[in-house]
Scaffold this active site. Structure first.
Site, PDB file in Angstrom:
ATOM      1  N   ARG A 159      20.476  -1.238 -19.352  1.00 37.65           N
ATOM      2  CA  ARG A 159      21.408  -2.062 -20.059  1.00 37.65           C
ATOM      3  C   ARG A 159      21.821  -3.261 -19.228  1.00 37.65           C
ATOM      4  NH1 ARG A 159      26.393   0.379 -22.702  1.00 37.65           N
ATOM      5  NH2 ARG A 159      26.439  -1.563 -23.401  1.00 37.65           N
ATOM      6  N   ARG A 200      28.753   6.222 -14.994  1.00 37.59           N
ATOM      7  CA  ARG A 200      28.490   4.743 -15.117  1.00 37.59           C
ATOM      8  C   ARG A 200      29.326   4.104 -14.211  1.00 37.59           C
ATOM      9  NH1 ARG A 200      25.937   3.891 -20.399  1.00 37.59           N
ATOM     10  NH2 ARG A 200      24.734   5.748 -20.686  1.00 37.59           N
ATOM     11  N   HIS A 242      32.574   7.737 -21.408  1.00 34.61           N
ATOM     12  CA  HIS A 242      33.271   6.832 -20.918  1.00 34.61           C
ATOM     13  C   HIS A 242      34.757   7.305 -21.087  1.00 34.61           C
ATOM     14  CE1 HIS A 242      29.977   3.824 -21.894  1.00 34.61           C
ATOM     15  NE2 HIS A 242      30.166   3.684 -20.623  1.00 34.61           N
ATOM     16  N   CYS A 270      33.869   0.126 -28.324  1.00 38.51           N
ATOM     17  CA  CYS A 270      32.682  -0.441 -27.715  1.00 38.51           C
ATOM     18  C   CYS A 270      31.874  -1.769 -28.276  1.00 38.51           C
ATOM     19  CB  CYS A 270      31.726   0.494 -27.288  1.00 38.51           C
ATOM     20  SG  CYS A 270      31.298   1.519 -28.537  1.00 38.51           S
TER      21      CYS A 270
HETATM   22  C1  CIR Z   1      25.222   3.930 -23.873  1.00 34.71           C
HETATM   23  O1  CIR Z   1      24.826   5.044 -23.787  1.00 34.71           O
HETATM   24  O2  CIR Z   1      25.631   3.186 -22.824  1.00 34.71           O
HETATM   25  C2  CIR Z   1      25.327   3.508 -25.228  1.00 34.71           C
HETATM   26  N1  CIR Z   1      24.293   4.049 -25.918  1.00 34.71           N
HETATM   27  C3  CIR Z   1      26.695   3.805 -25.717  1.00 34.71           C
HETATM   28  C4  CIR Z   1      27.512   2.937 -25.172  1.00 34.71           C
HETATM   29  C5  CIR Z   1      29.185   2.883 -25.775  1.00 34.71           C
HETATM   30  N2  CIR Z   1      29.906   2.267 -24.973  1.00 34.71           N
HETATM   31  C6  CIR Z   1      31.381   2.726 -25.185  1.00 34.71           C
HETATM   32  O3  CIR Z   1      31.890   3.597 -25.504  1.00 34.71           O
HETATM   33  N3  CIR Z   1      31.970   1.745 -24.437  1.00 34.71           N
END
Ligand code: CIR
Length: 254
Positions: free
Chosen positions: A87, A132, A162, A249
């Site tokens: 990412r 993360r 998260h 998100c």
């Molecule tokens: C991830 O795993 O990073 C993405 N597929 C999903 C991120 C979702 N973000 C969030 O809930 N803040």
């Protein structure tokens, strides 16, 4: 909270390659995900927000999840160093879009932090210690926001992706929290509205300008939020959910 602007980012063609903790029962349908994302943007617009939709980048399958790229509070945006290698780079165009709205701060290796781990209520900034978001990321968050008058409180998350997967703010004092996710005592001093385990994914909701964007098919959460006095806008984000995405998100609110 009240907001005038939102930053979102379109769903890329590569969205079916987005990170997922668990393989979904059926593959992500990118076209349906796009329709669900458009409905989300329209819902924000219907609440009076000016929404900037940044172009997708197919090299970054998760790029629609803009929330993770920045933590915004007190006129400052801390641009994050994302916790997942694949990412990194998503934050660049988000930072450009934030420039007119906030003073930018940056984060350097080895620090990592995803914005989805940060939850602000008034002057309290809760941050999840997750796979993360590491200790150096939390130190950087402290360094930026404590001098602005925020109290930074970290919460160990275990296997939860998260912090905001299981809770989100309804106002400066009130939190919506899924039962059995994390101990409500961690939020001592704040009011907690609990929703049942079966509706855990509804705990991630966007509360803005008197309304709540809520995951569809969560009747008890809908009832509780209406009882709190909110207009509830239900959105089906099933395809986005397959990539572990939810309401907060998909936007940064300013
Ligand atoms: C991830 O795993 O990073 C993405 N597929 C999903 C991120 C979702 N973000 C969030 O809930 N803040």
């Amino acid at each position: 909270m009240r907001a005038e602007h939102a930053i979102c980012r379109s769903i890329p063609d590569s969205f079916d390659q987005a990170i997922a903790q668990n393989r979904p029962a059926s593959p992500i349908n990118v076209n349906i995900a796009r329709q669900q994302h458009e409905a989300y943007v329209h819902a924000l617009q219907s609440l009076g927000l000016q929404v900037a939709v940044l172009p997708a980048d197919p090299v970054l399958p998760d790029c629609c999840f803009v929330e993770d790229c920045a933590v915004c509070a007190g006129g400052t945006a801390l641009i994050t160093r994302l916790g997942a290698d694949s990412r990194r780079g998503e934050e660049q165009v988000v930072a450009q879009a934030l420039k007119p709205h906030a003073r930018l701060e940056w984060m350097a290796a080895p620090a990592t932090l995803d914005g989805g781990d940060c939850l602000r209520m008034g002057s309290r900034l809760f941050v999840g210690r997750s796979r993360r978001t590491n200790a150096a990321g939390i130190d950087r968050l402290r360094g930026v926001f404590e001098s602005l008058g925020f109290e930074v409180i970290d919460i160990p998350l275990g296997p939860i992706l998260h912090l905001k997967c299981v809770c989100s703010p309804l106002d400066d004092d009130t939190l919506l929290l899924a039962e059995d996710a994390i101990p409500p005592e961690l939020f001592r001093g704040n009011r907690v509205v609990r929703i049942p385990v079966a509706e855990t994914h509804a705990a991630n909701c966007v509360c803005v300008n008197g309304a709540v964007l809520l995951a569809a098919r969560c009747p008890e959460s809908r009832r509780l939020l209406r009882a709190e006095g909110f207009e509830v806008i239900e959105l089906d984000i099933s395809e986005i959910h397959k990539a572990d995405g939810s309401m907060t998100c998909l936007s940064i609110l300013l």
